[in-house]
Design a protein around this motif. Structure first.
Motif, PDB file in Angstrom:
ATOM      1  N   SER A 165      14.266  16.634 -16.043  1.00 15.09           N
ATOM      2  CA  SER A 165      14.748  15.134 -15.796  1.00 15.09           C
ATOM      3  C   SER A 165      15.458  15.038 -14.551  1.00 15.09           C
ATOM      4  N   GLY A 166      14.915  14.108 -13.795  1.00 16.06           N
ATOM      5  CA  GLY A 166      15.357  13.748 -12.435  1.00 16.06           C
ATOM      6  C   GLY A 166      14.403  14.540 -11.386  1.00 16.06           C
ATOM      7  N   ASP A 167      13.493  15.341 -11.713  1.00 17.53           N
ATOM      8  CA  ASP A 167      12.422  16.039 -10.725  1.00 17.53           C
ATOM      9  C   ASP A 167      11.391  15.021 -10.586  1.00 17.53           C
ATOM     10  N   TYR A 168      10.519  15.180  -9.364  1.00 21.10           N
ATOM     11  CA  TYR A 168       9.172  14.313  -9.228  1.00 21.10           C
ATOM     12  C   TYR A 168       8.059  15.542  -9.788  1.00 21.10           C
ATOM     13  N   VAL A 169       7.113  14.619 -10.244  1.00 22.30           N
ATOM     14  CA  VAL A 169       5.625  15.135 -10.567  1.00 22.30           C
ATOM     15  C   VAL A 169       4.687  14.512  -9.944  1.00 22.30           C
ATOM     16  N   GLU A 170       3.492  14.984  -9.771  1.00 19.90           N
ATOM     17  CA  GLU A 170       2.440  14.194  -9.525  1.00 19.90           C
ATOM     18  C   GLU A 170       1.762  13.769 -10.508  1.00 19.90           C
ATOM     19  N   VAL A 171       1.121  12.435 -10.618  1.00 14.32           N
ATOM     20  CA  VAL A 171       0.339  12.301 -11.600  1.00 14.32           C
ATOM     21  C   VAL A 171      -1.060  11.813 -11.211  1.00 14.32           C
ATOM     22  N   ARG A 172      -2.060  12.218 -11.835  1.00  9.41           N
ATOM     23  CA  ARG A 172      -3.611  11.682 -11.446  1.00  9.41           C
ATOM     24  C   ARG A 172      -4.289  11.583 -12.667  1.00  9.41           C
ATOM     25  N   LYS A 173      -5.299  10.670 -12.617  1.00 10.62           N
ATOM     26  CA  LYS A 173      -6.309  10.630 -14.084  1.00 10.62           C
ATOM     27  C   LYS A 173      -7.129  12.061 -14.160  1.00 10.62           C
ATOM     28  N   GLY A 174      -6.860  12.280 -15.437  1.00 10.76           N
ATOM     29  CA  GLY A 174      -7.511  13.674 -15.916  1.00 10.76           C
ATOM     30  C   GLY A 174      -8.846  13.427 -16.710  1.00 10.76           C
ATOM     31  N   GLN A 175      -9.413  14.656 -16.806  1.00  9.30           N
ATOM     32  CA  GLN A 175     -10.708  14.411 -17.699  1.00  9.30           C
ATOM     33  C   GLN A 175     -10.594  15.476 -18.846  1.00  9.30           C
ATOM     34  N   SER A 176     -10.697  15.063 -19.923  1.00  8.86           N
ATOM     35  CA  SER A 176     -10.597  15.888 -21.122  1.00  8.86           C
ATOM     36  C   SER A 176     -11.823  16.079 -21.805  1.00  8.86           C
ATOM     37  N   THR A 177     -12.283  17.607 -21.946  1.00  6.86           N
ATOM     38  CA  THR A 177     -13.548  18.055 -22.684  1.00  6.86           C
ATOM     39  C   THR A 177     -13.237  18.523 -24.235  1.00  6.86           C
ATOM     40  N   ALA A 178     -14.160  18.221 -24.843  1.00 11.93           N
ATOM     41  CA  ALA A 178     -14.053  18.829 -26.484  1.00 11.93           C
ATOM     42  C   ALA A 178     -14.014  20.424 -26.155  1.00 11.93           C
ATOM     43  N   ALA A 179     -12.912  20.947 -26.829  1.00 10.38           N
ATOM     44  CA  ALA A 179     -12.882  22.419 -26.953  1.00 10.38           C
ATOM     45  C   ALA A 179     -13.850  22.960 -27.802  1.00 10.38           C
ATOM     46  N   THR A 207       0.759  -1.119   0.121  1.00  5.89           N
ATOM     47  CA  THR A 207      -0.083  -0.123   0.175  1.00  5.89           C
ATOM     48  C   THR A 207       0.940   1.273   0.016  1.00  5.89           C
ATOM     49  N   VAL A 208       1.905   1.342   1.043  1.00  6.21           N
ATOM     50  CA  VAL A 208       2.987   2.383   0.863  1.00  6.21           C
ATOM     51  C   VAL A 208       3.549   2.735  -0.595  1.00  6.21           C
ATOM     52  N   ASP A 209       3.852   1.483  -1.114  1.00  5.59           N
ATOM     53  CA  ASP A 209       4.620   1.758  -2.362  1.00  5.59           C
ATOM     54  C   ASP A 209       3.652   2.024  -3.439  1.00  5.59           C
ATOM     55  N   ARG A 210       2.460   1.892  -3.276  1.00 11.69           N
ATOM     56  CA  ARG A 210       1.176   2.278  -4.290  1.00 11.69           C
ATOM     57  C   ARG A 210       0.917   3.778  -4.206  1.00 11.69           C
ATOM     58  N   THR A 211       1.128   4.168  -2.715  1.00 11.93           N
ATOM     59  CA  THR A 211       0.759   5.696  -2.599  1.00 11.93           C
ATOM     60  C   THR A 211       2.108   6.498  -3.050  1.00 11.93           C
ATOM     61  N   LYS A 212       3.258   5.900  -2.851  1.00 10.48           N
ATOM     62  CA  LYS A 212       4.285   6.650  -3.302  1.00 10.48           C
ATOM     63  C   LYS A 212       4.341   6.928  -5.035  1.00 10.48           C
ATOM     64  N   ALA A 213       3.916   6.000  -5.418  1.00  9.03           N
ATOM     65  CA  ALA A 213       3.792   5.849  -7.115  1.00  9.03           C
ATOM     66  C   ALA A 213       2.951   7.229  -7.304  1.00  9.03           C
ATOM     67  N   ARG A 214       2.239   7.676  -6.760  1.00 10.86           N
ATOM     68  CA  ARG A 214       1.541   8.951  -7.514  1.00 10.86           C
ATOM     69  C   ARG A 214       2.640  10.180  -7.677  1.00 10.86           C
ATOM     70  N   LYS A 215       3.461  10.045  -6.945  1.00  6.42           N
ATOM     71  CA  LYS A 215       4.517  11.146  -7.127  1.00  6.42           C
ATOM     72  C   LYS A 215       5.630  10.363  -7.722  1.00  6.42           C
ATOM     73  N   VAL A 216       6.083  10.620  -8.891  1.00  5.18           N
ATOM     74  CA  VAL A 216       6.873   9.934  -9.790  1.00  5.18           C
ATOM     75  C   VAL A 216       8.038  10.697 -10.380  1.00  5.18           C
ATOM     76  N   GLN A 217       9.214  10.103 -10.640  1.00  4.32           N
ATOM     77  CA  GLN A 217      10.167  10.739 -11.128  1.00  4.32           C
ATOM     78  C   GLN A 217      10.272  10.866 -12.353  1.00  4.32           C
ATOM     79  N   VAL A 218      10.675  11.888 -13.079  1.00  7.99           N
ATOM     80  CA  VAL A 218      10.851  12.320 -14.468  1.00  7.99           C
ATOM     81  C   VAL A 218      11.849  11.685 -15.180  1.00  7.99           C
ATOM     82  N   ALA A 219      11.844  10.891 -16.444  1.00  9.74           N
ATOM     83  CA  ALA A 219      12.703  10.616 -17.334  1.00  9.74           C
ATOM     84  C   ALA A 219      12.628  11.194 -18.655  1.00  9.74           C
ATOM     85  N   ASN A 220      13.414  10.910 -19.478  1.00 12.04           N
ATOM     86  CA  ASN A 220      13.183  11.566 -20.984  1.00 12.04           C
ATOM     87  C   ASN A 220      12.494  10.373 -21.536  1.00 12.04           C
TER      88      ASN A 220
END
Length: 772
Positions: free
Chosen positions: A87-101, A6-19
């Protein structure tokens, strides 16, 4: 175990950036860990929200095979800039919702650029891609669809191209706000000029994704530049000063300036560019003042990068310049880079292709802490660079970038960019007859049909040659092993010694042996020595530098040695390379024959000996020499480590002559009565050149009967046989047999002591009478 999971999965929300791979740049995709996708309930192609110092969006794809089990999110350079991270920084990732513009407004992302274009083309190009206000996006043209992508993603990628080149646009505004996508009902507008962003954002004009074939160089530079600028506390904690400067050096066109700009953009640092001539002032002390002001401005705007292009022009060796202004400028630069005032969050990057011309005081730790070589790219690197330059190009299905990368050995990034540009111009030339240049716009149907095909690249290859090779005579040999007959033994030795090490160096490393450095082809004139060298270069996919002694020998003292040193230096730069010396005996005759001051050829011999087996190793450079008088060559060249293999290229046997005749008569309309086997048996001691002459004379005999003659008959060959003769005599064959058995032993036998030759020695020549 469940709690840990559970801890690992929670950490995975904040994930490191690579190229992301450069091949997927500009498509709007992010590669996520499989575990994070399952936790967020994501399927491939779903929209995700990426939050760094800013927010952007992308479509999620599963990770590359090699990333399985690693918690990283791969983003391209534009997405990293849009999220305000590196590259090397951390970002937060969540499910998004896209609407038609309902409405999206684009503008050019770079100043000094005007665009006129069809909004329909933009609508097609960005259909379905998630966008947010302030994003920088790229038109990607016809992209190759990856086999591992789901069907609905493939459909998105099959949108027609917007333009011949990749264009970077900024999303000025969207309605509604938030994450949107363009569909058939969206109203798309393109502003003609650049719009200044509201705040000073990280720029995305050049990112690491725009650099191909220099992964190792980028990593080395990031370590020296990004780390001190973004995390100076690391160095403070360790109690050491951060690196102050990096010197990039390598051949012109390898991407040194572009690399510095990408580092500045990716590290969110201010970029200050100095070109040598801009600093030089006419008044006393003006140049130094300009340099001081620039360093002061950069210090105020820290974190910042000062990039000095062509540093050899403003910091030459003080002992070699006569002007006082240059000496003062060098002294000022030395003081600024390592003076009494400590510099914080300021890194100096300098670039040059002449590192040996820079003042020695600059090339020490504390000023330029590290020197990084930006070399000529290898085959995978060239494939990456071609992929980057053809991103926005509508390529025909017949274009193989893999094949092009194999054939463009010795090309640097600038050469490959020129190649792609030439191919595009070829495509434009094809549609020129259909264009009415008096009209303001080109019809959409013509633009949609415009694509670059394989023949465009073939024609472009004829026009563009490697820039690093323009000073030396370079050829792209068109001769393969199949074009050579009757020299099987010599061919097999060359394949083993040249082709294998250049194509499979890892096999030699595994066995723990070094490949041969040099091959001496010797034998009677006309037996195919030069042809063998050309075939070796073609089959091993190496650059081929053919030299003549007349080009290398100069009347000026020391010039000949410099020419040879330059030749070997250039060969190392564009390796793999084969250097071919024809008529080697005229260039490197035995030393000790002259009296008084050493002759020019003796100094040339010394230089070649040092280059082939000196302190500087030859890597992926093979030297092939050809001669018909091997006993006149300096013995020191004939030992292992220089010319390792002495290969005798003799007259072909009957089967070899049959093969050579077949090669030369391939395009000739032969009559049914022509018996090549009989001709091969009757042409004893004929060399390859003699047999070519025989075929040519037979053709001429046929033409004498009439210019409309359709076939060459056996009678023509009979007449040609009476006209020509073998150029190798029995005495010559015997002489070469004697040389072949004694060449190695003669090479190590002293010639009457060191420094002189006894009378009567070294006079034996092919076809001559030997010693008297």
């Amino acid at each position: 175990m469940a709690d840990v999971e559970t801890v690992d999965r929670t950490k995975a929300r904040k994930v490191q950036v690579a190229n992301l791979s450069p091949a997927e740049h500009g498509r709007g995709f992010a590669r996520l860990p499989a575990r994070l996708m399952s936790e967020l309930g994501l399927s491939e192609g779903d929209v995700i929200e990426i939050v760094g110092s800013k927010t952007t969006a992308a479509r999620a794809l599963r990770p590359y095979d090699e990333d399985e089990g690693i918690d990283i999110i791969r983003l391209d350079g534009l997405q990293r800039a849009n999220a305000g991270v590196g590259s090397g920084d951390y970002v937060e990732v969540r499910k998004g919702q896209s609407t038609a513009a309902t409405r999206v407004v684009f503008a050019p992302a770079a100043p000094n650029m005007r665009l006129e274009g069809s909004s329909a083309a933009l609508q097609r190009s960005f259909a379905g891609r998630p966008l947010t206000e302030g994003d920088v996006v790229a038109t990607t043209g016809h992209q190759r669809v990856n086999a591992d992508m789901p069907d609905h993603i493939r459909q998105l990628l099959n949108a027609p191209a917007f333009a011949l080149q990749e264009l970077k646009l900024i999303v000025v505004s969207t309605a509604p706000k938030g994450i949107v996508h363009i569909d058939a009902k969206t109203q798309v507008e393109l502003l003609s000029e650049y719009k200044e962003p509201d705040q000073a954002d990280r720029r995305a004009d050049v990112t690491y994704d725009d650099l191909g074939g220099m992964r190792g160089t980028i990593d080395a530079l990031r370590e020296m530049v990004e780390l001190p600028l973004r995390h100076p506390e690391l160095f403070q904690r360790l109690g050491v000063d951060p690196p102050k400067g990096v010197l990039l050096h390598g051949p012109p066109g390898t991407g040194k300036t572009r690399l510095a700009r990408a580092v500045a953009n990716e590290s969110a640092a201010r970029f200050f560019h100095i070109a040598g001539p801009e600093v030089m002032g006419s008044a006393y002390g003006e140049s130094e003042k300009r340099l001081r002001e620039l360093f002061e401005e950069a210090a105020k705007a820290a974190p910042s990068i000062i990039f000095i292009d062509e540093i050899d022009s403003i910091a030459p060796k003080r002992g070699q310049v006569t002007g006082e202004a240059e000496k003062r400028l060098v002294a000022q630069l030395l003081t600024l880079m390592d003076g009494l005032e400590p510099r914080q969050n300021l890194v100096v990057i300098a670039a040059t292709n002449r590192p040996e011309a820079i003042d020695e005081a600059l090339r020490r730790p504390g000023r330029f802490d590290r020197e990084i070589v930006v070399g000529v790219p290898d085959e995978p690197g060239r494939r990456e660079i071609l992929g980057i330059h053809t991103r926005g190009m509508p390529l025909d299905g017949g274009v193989s970038l893999e094949d092009l990368s194999r054939r463009t050995y010795g090309f640097v990034g600038a050469d490959l960019a020129a190649l792609v540009r030439e191919a595009a111009l070829e495509a434009v030339r094809r549609i020129m007859p259909e264009l009415d240049l008096s009209e303001q716009t080109i019809p959409t149907e013509i633009l949609d049909r415009l694509s670059v095909n394989g023949s465009d690249f073939e024609n472009a290859l004829k026009r563009v040659q490697p820039s690093a090779m323009r000073e030396v005579m370079v050829e792209a040999p068109r001769v393969g092993w199949d074009d050579i007959g009757g020299l099987d033994e010599a061919r097999d030795k060359l394949r083993e010694g040249v082709e294998l090490p250049l194509k499979h160096p890892e096999a030699f490393r595994r066995i723990g042996i070094r490949p041969a450095k040099g091959f001496l082809l010797y034998g009677p004139p006309g037996t195919g020595k030069t042809l063998l060298a050309k075939a070796a270069a073609r089959e091993s996919q190496a650059n081929f530098i053919a030299t003549k002694s007349s080009d290398l020998l100069s009347k000026w003292y020391g010039e000949s040695e410099q020419q040879i040193a330059r030749l070997f230096a250039r060969a190392r730069q564009v390796a793999p390379t084969i250097i071919f010396f024809d008529e080697l005996d005229s260039l490197v005759p035995a030393r000790g024959g002259g009296l008084g001051e050493p002759q020019v050829t003796e100094r040339v011999v010394n230089t070649i000996l040092a280059e082939m087996d000196g302190l500087e190793e030859l890597q992926n450079v093979v030297v092939i020499g050809a001669t018909n008088r091997p006993n006149l060559i300096d013995p020191a060249l004939l030992r292992p480590g220089r010319f390792d293999e002495l290969i005798y290229v003799g007259t072909p046997d009957t089967a070899g002559r049959r093969r050579i005749l077949a090669i030369h008569t391939e395009g000739m309309p032969l009559a049914a009565d022509v018996d090549l086997d009989s001709l091969a048996r009757r042409s004893e001691r004929f060399t390859g050149a003699d047999l070519e002459d025989l075929v040519r004379r037979a053709g001429l005999h046929a033409l004498r009967r009439g210019l409309e003659e359709a076939q060459v008959t056996m009678a023509d060959f009979e007449a040609a046989l009476t006209d020509t003769r073998a150029s190798v005599t029995e005495q010559m064959e015997e002489e070469y047999a004697r040389i072949q058995s004694t060449l190695k032993s003669d090479a190590v036998r002293p010639n009457g002591g060191i420094g002189f030759v006894l009378p009567g020695t070294m006079r034996s020549r092919p076809g001559g009478k030997g010693d008297e």
